[in-house]
Design a protein around this motif. Structure first.
Motif, mmCIF file in Angstrom:
data_model
loop_
_atom_site.group_PDB
_atom_site.id
_atom_site.type_symbol
_atom_site.label_atom_id
_atom_site.label_comp_id
_atom_site.label_asym_id
_atom_site.label_seq_id
_atom_site.Cartn_x
_atom_site.Cartn_y
_atom_site.Cartn_z
ATOM 1 N N VAL A 41 0.832 -1.208 0.000
ATOM 2 C CA VAL A 41 0.000 0.000 0.000
ATOM 3 C C VAL A 41 0.878 1.277 0.000
ATOM 4 O O VAL A 41 0.420 2.362 -0.366
ATOM 5 C CB VAL A 41 -0.981 -0.042 1.199
ATOM 6 C CG1 VAL A 41 -0.248 0.089 2.520
ATOM 7 C CG2 VAL A 41 -2.054 1.021 1.096
ATOM 8 N N MET A 42 2.152 1.121 0.350
ATOM 9 C CA MET A 42 3.052 2.290 0.388
ATOM 10 C C MET A 42 3.422 2.777 -1.017
ATOM 11 O O MET A 42 3.878 3.904 -1.180
ATOM 12 C CB MET A 42 4.360 1.945 1.129
ATOM 13 C CG MET A 42 4.178 1.635 2.585
ATOM 14 S SD MET A 42 5.681 1.873 3.563
ATOM 15 C CE MET A 42 6.843 0.745 2.830
ATOM 16 N N GLN A 43 3.254 1.907 -1.999
ATOM 17 C CA GLN A 43 3.668 2.254 -3.362
ATOM 18 C C GLN A 43 2.731 3.311 -3.963
ATOM 19 O O GLN A 43 1.517 3.248 -3.767
ATOM 20 C CB GLN A 43 3.578 0.971 -4.185
ATOM 21 C CG GLN A 43 4.155 1.021 -5.552
ATOM 22 C CD GLN A 43 4.139 -0.376 -6.153
ATOM 23 O OE1 GLN A 43 3.080 -0.985 -6.329
ATOM 24 N NE2 GLN A 43 5.299 -0.903 -6.444
ATOM 25 N N ILE A 142 9.065 13.784 -1.769
ATOM 26 C CA ILE A 142 9.126 13.427 -0.344
ATOM 27 C C ILE A 142 8.080 12.356 -0.053
ATOM 28 O O ILE A 142 6.874 12.604 -0.167
ATOM 29 C CB ILE A 142 8.886 14.671 0.547
ATOM 30 C CG1 ILE A 142 9.956 15.741 0.274
ATOM 31 C CG2 ILE A 142 8.895 14.268 2.027
ATOM 32 C CD1 ILE A 142 9.805 17.016 1.128
ATOM 33 N N ASP A 143 8.561 11.151 0.322
ATOM 34 C CA ASP A 143 7.639 10.038 0.579
ATOM 35 C C ASP A 143 8.243 9.069 1.607
ATOM 36 O O ASP A 143 8.035 7.872 1.520
ATOM 37 C CB ASP A 143 7.311 9.303 -0.740
ATOM 38 C CG ASP A 143 6.159 8.324 -0.581
ATOM 39 O OD1 ASP A 143 5.380 8.467 0.387
ATOM 40 O OD2 ASP A 143 6.032 7.407 -1.428
ATOM 41 N N ALA A 144 9.036 9.603 2.551
ATOM 42 C CA ALA A 144 9.604 8.728 3.602
ATOM 43 C C ALA A 144 8.783 8.919 4.886
ATOM 44 O O ALA A 144 7.589 9.241 4.826
ATOM 45 C CB ALA A 144 11.080 9.032 3.792
ATOM 46 N N ASP A 145 9.409 8.705 6.042
ATOM 47 C CA ASP A 145 8.696 8.770 7.326
ATOM 48 C C ASP A 145 8.059 10.155 7.538
ATOM 49 O O ASP A 145 8.701 11.187 7.360
ATOM 50 C CB ASP A 145 9.645 8.427 8.476
ATOM 51 C CG ASP A 145 10.965 9.184 8.388
ATOM 52 O OD1 ASP A 145 11.506 9.316 7.284
ATOM 53 O OD2 ASP A 145 11.418 9.683 9.426
ATOM 54 N N LYS A 146 6.780 10.134 7.917
ATOM 55 C CA LYS A 146 5.958 11.354 7.933
ATOM 56 C C LYS A 146 6.377 12.347 9.023
ATOM 57 O O LYS A 146 6.255 13.551 8.826
ATOM 58 C CB LYS A 146 4.464 11.007 8.085
ATOM 59 C CG LYS A 146 3.967 9.925 7.107
ATOM 60 C CD LYS A 146 4.342 10.204 5.674
ATOM 61 C CE LYS A 146 4.084 9.030 4.746
ATOM 62 N NZ LYS A 146 4.817 9.076 3.474
ATOM 63 N N GLU A 147 6.878 11.831 10.150
ATOM 64 C CA GLU A 147 7.246 12.738 11.251
ATOM 65 C C GLU A 147 8.424 13.642 10.876
ATOM 66 O O GLU A 147 8.627 14.680 11.498
ATOM 67 C CB GLU A 147 7.573 11.928 12.515
ATOM 68 C CG GLU A 147 6.323 11.398 13.189
ATOM 69 C CD GLU A 147 6.646 10.776 14.530
ATOM 70 O OE1 GLU A 147 6.947 11.522 15.477
ATOM 71 O OE2 GLU A 147 6.607 9.533 14.618
ATOM 72 N N VAL A 168 5.069 16.363 -2.379
ATOM 73 C CA VAL A 168 4.991 15.711 -1.063
ATOM 74 C C VAL A 168 3.810 14.740 -1.060
ATOM 75 O O VAL A 168 2.659 15.147 -1.296
ATOM 76 C CB VAL A 168 4.779 16.753 0.060
ATOM 77 C CG1 VAL A 168 4.941 16.082 1.428
ATOM 78 C CG2 VAL A 168 5.719 17.937 -0.083
ATOM 79 N N ASP A 169 4.091 13.484 -0.758
ATOM 80 C CA ASP A 169 3.042 12.458 -0.852
ATOM 81 C C ASP A 169 2.267 12.290 0.455
ATOM 82 O O ASP A 169 2.737 12.656 1.536
ATOM 83 C CB ASP A 169 3.675 11.122 -1.246
ATOM 84 C CG ASP A 169 2.659 10.201 -1.899
ATOM 85 O OD1 ASP A 169 1.722 10.716 -2.544
ATOM 86 O OD2 ASP A 169 2.800 8.970 -1.783
ATOM 87 N N ASN A 170 1.057 11.752 0.331
ATOM 88 C CA ASN A 170 0.204 11.357 1.472
ATOM 89 C C ASN A 170 -0.262 12.536 2.319
ATOM 90 O O ASN A 170 -0.463 12.376 3.533
ATOM 91 C CB ASN A 170 0.925 10.334 2.368
ATOM 92 C CG ASN A 170 1.389 9.115 1.612
ATOM 93 O OD1 ASN A 170 2.583 8.982 1.317
ATOM 94 N ND2 ASN A 170 0.470 8.242 1.262
ATOM 95 N N VAL A 171 -0.468 13.688 1.701
ATOM 96 C CA VAL A 171 -0.859 14.860 2.497
ATOM 97 C C VAL A 171 -2.331 14.800 2.947
ATOM 98 O O VAL A 171 -2.744 15.621 3.770
ATOM 99 C CB VAL A 171 -0.573 16.181 1.737
ATOM 100 C CG1 VAL A 171 0.922 16.392 1.589
ATOM 101 C CG2 VAL A 171 -1.277 16.229 0.399
HETATM 102 CA CA CA Z 1 3.422 7.403 -0.240
#
Ligand code: CA
Ligand code: SAM
Length: 230
Positions: A41-43, A142-147, A168-171
């Motif tokens: 799901v991270m892809q 940017i798609d690594a650890d969110k913190e 920036v991913d997953n916003v």
């Molecule tokens: Ca992502």
């Protein structure tokens, strides 16, 4: 405010894919190989990949950075869109997952474009700055650890040339940004990050509701000590 938007049902999303997706065969195979993986799901999605490839071409990008490689789908997507002398500094900490990425970069004939740095991404960005590469990159994903998004963003902004782009991913974080009761560290970090970018006059901003939400931040030139808003 009038709501000029469309709700994308599964059926409509299937239509979007059938009407516009041109996924290269090698990306499809990587996606299919990653699918059984517990974290697949991270892809990024194939339509997001195609959108990012278009951005790379639009920017005329040659020097790029990726934070968060996983099995390589987004880096392969960017590498395929870059010219033959293009480069991607690909940052991750996971040897096992990036071994799959390396295999696909090689098979796709883009391994010469990819410089994999297996280290915490913050350290890699700090090294690039220490080595004098500020202002020299065209694109950062940017798609690594969110913190750590805020730290990645600040360093990426320094590394970009004026007119360069950060994606920036997953916003939208599966919609959890809406849930004020959801106080897990990742959700908090993304919500705080989104609020910061809205007020940041160093960039032009667009939050694109593709996949899990992709924010585009274009670095403005600094004129006479003040940021140029245009
Ligand atoms: Ca992502
Ligand atoms: N962009 C990838 C794709 O589309 O296939 C997905 C990246 S996945 C969401 C996040 C990745 O960030 C993981 O591979 C993980 O190992 C990596 N990661 C987590 N913390 C990291 C850190 N501190 N520095 C570098 N990479 C990190």
């Amino acid at each position: 405010m009038p709501k000029k938007m469309i709700k994308v049902s599964v059926k409509l999303y299937d239509y979007i894919l059938s009407a516009s997706l041109r996924e290269p065969e090698i990306l499809r195979r990587l996606r299919e190989e990653t699918a059984p993986h517990p974290y697949s799901v991270m892809q990024i999605s194939p339509d997001q990949c195609q959108f990012m490839a278009l951005l790379i071409r639009l920017l005329g990008a040659t020097r790029t950075i990726e934070l968060g490689v996983y099995t390589g789908y987004s880096s392969l997507c960017v590498a395929l869109a870059l010219p033959s002398d293009g480069k991607i500094i690909a940052c991750d900490i996971n040897e096992e997952w990036t071994r799959i990425a390396r295999r696909y970069w090689a098979e796709a004939g883009v391994a010469h474009k990819v410089d994999l740095r297996l280290a915490p991404a913050m350290e890699t960005l700090d090294s690039l700055l220490e080595e004098g590469h500020a202002g020299t990159f065209d694109f950062v994903f940017i798609d690594a650890d969110k913190e750590n998004y805020d730290g990645y963003y600040e360093r990426s902004l320094e590394l970009l040339r004026p007119g360069g782009l950060i994606a920036v991913d997953n916003v939208l974080w599966s919609g959890k940004v809406l849930d004020t009761n959801g106080n897990d560290p990742d959700t908090d970090a993304i919500r705080t990050f989104n609020a910061k970018l809205l007020a940041d006059n160093r960039i032009l901003l667009s939050m694109v509701p593709i996949a899990d939400g992709l924010t585009l931040a274009l670095k403005l030139p600094v004129r006479g000590g003040a940021q140029q808003q245009s």
